[in-house]
Write an enzyme that holds these catalytic residues in place. Structure first.
Site, mmCIF file in Angstrom:
data_model
loop_
_atom_site.group_PDB
_atom_site.id
_atom_site.type_symbol
_atom_site.label_atom_id
_atom_site.label_comp_id
_atom_site.label_asym_id
_atom_site.label_seq_id
_atom_site.Cartn_x
_atom_site.Cartn_y
_atom_site.Cartn_z
ATOM 1 N N ASN A 155 -27.746 -11.352 -41.445
ATOM 2 C CA ASN A 155 -27.862 -10.180 -40.583
ATOM 3 C C ASN A 155 -26.590 -10.017 -39.750
ATOM 4 O OD1 ASN A 155 -28.829 -12.557 -39.320
ATOM 5 N ND2 ASN A 155 -30.032 -11.420 -37.833
ATOM 6 N N GLU A 157 -25.589 -7.974 -36.482
ATOM 7 C CA GLU A 157 -26.038 -7.117 -35.377
ATOM 8 C C GLU A 157 -24.864 -6.382 -34.745
ATOM 9 O OE1 GLU A 157 -28.475 -9.627 -32.889
ATOM 10 O OE2 GLU A 157 -30.047 -9.691 -34.423
ATOM 11 N N CYS A 174 -29.743 -5.965 -41.773
ATOM 12 C CA CYS A 174 -30.513 -7.156 -42.118
ATOM 13 C C CYS A 174 -29.799 -7.982 -43.190
ATOM 14 C CB CYS A 174 -31.882 -6.752 -42.651
ATOM 15 S SG CYS A 174 -33.017 -6.166 -41.387
ATOM 16 N N GLU A 210 -31.016 -9.093 -45.940
ATOM 17 C CA GLU A 210 -31.322 -8.609 -47.288
ATOM 18 C C GLU A 210 -30.352 -7.508 -47.694
ATOM 19 O OE1 GLU A 210 -33.345 -9.078 -44.781
ATOM 20 O OE2 GLU A 210 -35.345 -9.684 -45.393
ATOM 21 N N CYS A 236 -38.352 -6.870 -43.438
ATOM 22 C CA CYS A 236 -38.845 -5.715 -42.684
ATOM 23 C C CYS A 236 -39.184 -4.586 -43.664
ATOM 24 C CB CYS A 236 -37.794 -5.261 -41.668
ATOM 25 S SG CYS A 236 -36.409 -4.366 -42.392
ATOM 26 N N CYS A 239 -36.268 -3.145 -45.587
ATOM 27 C CA CYS A 239 -35.716 -4.073 -46.593
ATOM 28 C C CYS A 239 -36.649 -4.214 -47.790
ATOM 29 C CB CYS A 239 -35.428 -5.433 -45.966
ATOM 30 S SG CYS A 239 -33.928 -5.376 -44.969
HETATM 31 N N1 THU Z 1 -33.819 -9.435 -39.791
HETATM 32 C C1 THU Z 1 -33.304 -9.659 -41.044
HETATM 33 O O1 THU Z 1 -32.089 -9.815 -41.201
HETATM 34 N N2 THU Z 1 -34.157 -9.719 -42.083
HETATM 35 C C2 THU Z 1 -35.507 -9.679 -41.981
HETATM 36 O O2 THU Z 1 -36.177 -9.795 -42.997
HETATM 37 C C3 THU Z 1 -36.136 -9.510 -40.664
HETATM 38 C C4 THU Z 1 -35.224 -9.210 -39.548
HETATM 39 C C5 THU Z 1 -32.895 -9.417 -38.662
HETATM 40 C C6 THU Z 1 -32.634 -8.091 -38.026
HETATM 41 C C7 THU Z 1 -32.176 -8.518 -36.645
HETATM 42 O O3 THU Z 1 -30.787 -8.815 -36.695
HETATM 43 C C8 THU Z 1 -32.924 -9.794 -36.369
HETATM 44 O O4 THU Z 1 -33.407 -10.235 -37.639
HETATM 45 C C9 THU Z 1 -34.087 -9.649 -35.412
HETATM 46 O O5 THU Z 1 -34.926 -8.625 -35.799
#
Ligand code: THU
Length: 145
Positions: free
Chosen positions: A54, A56, A65, A67, A98, A101
Site C-alpha cells: 500500500n 498512502e 492498496c 493489491e 477491500c 480491490c
Molecule cells: N489496505 C490494503 O492495502 N489492502 C487491503 O486489502 C486493505 C487495506 C490498505 C489501505 C490503507 O493504506 C491501509 O491498508 C489502511 O486501510
C-alpha cells in the site's frame, strides 16, 4: 465460515513463493497515516509472481492498496491472468481485500481463483474470488455493447 481447502505439495510451494513476495513487498509499504502495512502478491498463468504494497498519501483518498500495486506490476509486465493471490498484514484477523480491490482482482481472476488472506501472526483464511465478490460485475454484462 468457509471450509478449509486441502492443497498439494506444489500448491504449497507456490503459496510459499507468494507469501515470501508479499512479505517483502509489505516491508516497503508507505503507510505513515494508518500505520497499517499491507503486502499482496499475485501469481499469473505463466507462473510469474508480482507483488505490491500500500502507498498512502497525505491527501488520504489518493492512497492505493497493496493489491492495486501488485496488479499494476503484473499488467505492466504484460500479464493478464491471475491464478492465485495472497494478502498479508499485521492485524488481529486475516485481512480481506477491500471492496474496490475485490473488483480489481476480479478483472484478472476467475470465480474459482483462490485468495489467501494472512496475518503476520499466522492466522489464515482462504476464499475463492466468487466468495469474496459474489454477483461480480464482469465482461458478461457488457455483451450488448
Ligand atoms: N489496505 C490494503 O492495502 N489492502 C487491503 O486489502 C486493505 C487495506 C490498505 C489501505 C490503507 O493504506 C491501509 O491498508 C489502511 O486501510
Amino acid at each position: 465460515m468457509v471450509a478449509p481447502t486441502l492443497i498439494n505439495q506444489s500448491e504449497m510451494e507456490s503459496l510459499m513463493s507468494l507469501l515470501d513476495a508479499a512479505k517483502r513487498a509489505r516491508e516497503n509499504a508507505h503507510a505513515p497515516y494508518s500505520n497499517f502495512k499491507v503486502g499482496a502478491a499475485v501469481k499469473t498463468a505463466s507462473g510469474e509472481i508480482f507483488a505490491g504494497c500500500n502507498v498512502e498519501n497525505v491527501a488520504y483518498p489518493e492512497g492505493t492498496c497493496a493489491e492495486a500495486g501488485a496488479i499494476a506490476a503484473m499488467v505492466m509486465a504484460g500479464q493478464r491472468e491471475i491464478t492465485e493471490a495472497l494478502v498479508i498484514a499485521d492485524a488481529p484477523l486475516p485481512v480481506t481485500p477491500c471492496g474496490g480491490c475485490r473488483q480489481k482482482l476480479r478483472e484478472f481472476c476467475g470465480p474459482e481463483t483462490r485468495v489467501t488472506m494472512l496475518t503476520t501472526g499466522g492466522a489464515e483464511q482462504v476464499m475463492t474470488m466468487a466468495e469474496l465478490l459474489p454477483g461480480a460485475f464482469t465482461n458478461a454484462h457488457l455483451e450488448n455493447t
